[in-house]
Structures are given as structure tokens and as C-alpha cells.
Design an enzyme around this catalytic site. Sequence first.
Site, PDB file in Angstrom:
ATOM      1  N   PRO A   2       0.909  -1.092   0.125  1.00 38.85           N
ATOM      2  CA  PRO A   2      -0.063   0.097   0.055  1.00 38.85           C
ATOM      3  C   PRO A   2       0.776   1.210   0.208  1.00 38.85           C
ATOM      4  CG  PRO A   2      -0.372  -1.198   1.984  1.00 38.85           C
ATOM      5  CD  PRO A   2       1.037  -1.711   1.257  1.00 38.85           C
ATOM      6  N   GLU A   3       0.702   2.207  -1.178  1.00 30.93           N
ATOM      7  CA  GLU A   3       1.096   3.395  -0.937  1.00 30.93           C
ATOM      8  C   GLU A   3       0.085   4.467  -0.391  1.00 30.93           C
ATOM      9  OE1 GLU A   3       3.327   3.887  -4.645  1.00 30.93           O
ATOM     10  OE2 GLU A   3       3.212   1.929  -5.151  1.00 30.93           O
ATOM     11  N   HIS A 100      -1.816 -16.264   7.386  1.00 31.70           N
ATOM     12  CA  HIS A 100      -0.995 -15.252   7.566  1.00 31.70           C
ATOM     13  C   HIS A 100      -1.502 -14.205   8.567  1.00 31.70           C
ATOM     14  CE1 HIS A 100       1.763 -17.698   5.500  1.00 31.70           C
ATOM     15  NE2 HIS A 100       1.217 -17.491   4.369  1.00 31.70           N
ATOM     16  N   ARG A 119       3.639 -11.853   3.801  1.00 33.88           N
ATOM     17  CA  ARG A 119       5.347 -11.534   3.989  1.00 33.88           C
ATOM     18  C   ARG A 119       5.687 -11.122   5.261  1.00 33.88           C
ATOM     19  NH1 ARG A 119       7.523  -9.017  -1.342  1.00 33.88           N
ATOM     20  NH2 ARG A 119       9.541  -9.687  -0.536  1.00 33.88           N
ATOM     21  N   ARG A 162      19.714  17.463  -3.852  1.00 35.81           N
ATOM     22  CA  ARG A 162      19.910  15.999  -3.649  1.00 35.81           C
ATOM     23  C   ARG A 162      20.822  15.348  -4.859  1.00 35.81           C
ATOM     24  NH1 ARG A 162      16.891  13.409   0.556  1.00 35.81           N
ATOM     25  NH2 ARG A 162      17.502  11.614  -0.731  1.00 35.81           N
TER      26      ARG A 162
END
Length: 286
Positions: A2-3, A100, A119, A162
Site C-alpha cells: 500500500p502506498e 498469515h 510476508r 539531492r
Amino acid sequence: MPELPEVETIRRTLEPLLADRTIAGAELYLAKALRGCTPEAWPCLVTGRKIARLERRGKHLIMVLAKPGNHEEAPLALVFHLRMTGQLIHGPGGRPRERHTTAVLTLDDGTELHFIDTRKFGVMNLIPYGRWDEVSSMSRLGPEPFSPSFTLTYFQNTLRRRKGKIKAVLLDQSVVAGLGNIYTDEALYRARIHPERMASSLDFEEVRRLYQAIKEVLQEGIAYRGTSVRDYADGLGQPGSFQERLAVYGRAKQACPSCGQPLARTVVAGRGTYFCPVCQRLEKEG
DNA sequence: AATTGTACCTGTCAGC
DNA sequence: TGCTGACAGGTACAAT
């Protein structure tokens, strides 16, 4: 997984189901996913608390836990980060747990919220509300892309100083919070900027296009309820539909929607990266 | 100080 | 079939 658009969609779907509910029970099945308190203390600390509301910061979902009948006491925050495959799914009580499952919260209306994560990268962090610096992934978070503090000037100044490639810089959550691999590729495509361009080499016009593209692609991602490429589902277990509108992500060798030439895949910043070699040139003009 | 590689986990899919 | 390796939406930490 999820973003920002996915976490925001989860927040919006869960908010009406969880707000004003009291936590009646809590079970933890994956101890390493819990931070901020011991696995033994966790059920006691959250049970009996009322979920005041859900907030989002970057890719973090924040469950605000008030203590009913004691408005003096500062609220707690249960901060979730779903990482790659985490899901938060609400539903009726008593349904079987999936393989899970990290944790289950039972609410006072008998329904349950299941935290499922194949995961096992996802984490939840119990902290006093507002002490965001105690969550490692939140301590150096950049501005929210829709907040007034994310200005074009800020973005321009940040990119100028940057060193790395623009894709790596956009994935850095301290620059702007919430972009991940999918929306970064989509934003760069819309701005017609090659993912391996040096961030500091972008001219003003390019920075402006990218700034706009980031806001637009995230807004559209939310409007289409997120991108379900594999595991993502909202708080009701429903997939999003933005995957149908992706221009480049996951589409290597398919035709560029703009020029029709085949899209390319490469690796940038250790991540699979999709772009159009014609529309997003590395060299100045051609 | 900032950037890159690797680790953390499990599942899926392509190729043999 | 079954094996092997590459890859997957993210971040932390070590090494450079």
C-alpha cells in the site's frame, strides 16, 4: 503493497465501521510485528479503549485510542504500517482466521478487524498519541503531498540539493510522504521525465510538471480506490481499480499510451522501474 | 552525510 | 510434475 492512495482508501472504508467502537478483545499471533509494548501487555492496553478516529500519515494508518470516561488521560495511537502485503480487513465476528494473520481486534458490536500479512513485514506500534518520533518509519517523514507545506518551492529546493536519481529521491519518504514504486513510475511518466535523471539536473519546468503529476496521480489513485496488482484490498476486502488505468507500471513491452512505442523495464534504486524510452528521454531533446 | 546493497518473509510464475 | 531462480506495492541497517 500500500502506498498513500491505498492506505487512504483503507482509512476511508474502515473509519465509519470503527469510529466510536470500543475494543472488546485483542489477539496477537505474530509477536515480532508489535512495537512499543510487550506482547503480554498489548491486549490489556488496548482492550476497553474507544477508537476515536482513524488518521493517515504517509503510508501509516493511525488508530486513535481514547480511554472512555477519562478525558484527562492522553490518548494512545496504534500505528500500522502494512509494508508490502499487509491487509486490514473488517468483517463479522467468528470467521476463520486466514493463514498469515498477525493480529485480530474484536469490537464491542461483535465484528472483527483482521491484520493479515503474508510476508510478515507489516508492523503495528503502540505509542502515546503524538509521539510520532517513536515510530522509526515516521521520525523523518517529509510533508504530506496535499498539505500546504508541500510547496513547489520546497520541492524545487529539495530536488536541487539531492544527489541521486530522481526515482530514488521520490521513493525517499523524507522528501515527500506516501509515494511508492507504482505511483513514482506513473508520476515520472506523466511528467515525461526519465527515472534515472539526476534530481538536481531537472529544470524548473520539469520540476513543476513533476510536482503537478505527483499530486494528480495520487489524487486519481484515491478516486479509483487504489491499485490492486496482487494483494491489495480495502478495509472491506474489496480491490481497487486504478490498476486498469496504469500507464506504465508492470507494462514492459506493451505500447506506450502516448506514442505507441514499447515500454521498457529497468532497475533503479533496487526497484523494478517502468517507463517509456521515447517520451521519457535521458538526454536533452533528441 | 548520503547513497547503495542486503536482509527480512512467503508466494507466484516462467522456464526447463 | 517438480525444481530453480527472479520478482513482488517497503523499510532498516550495515557498508561504503
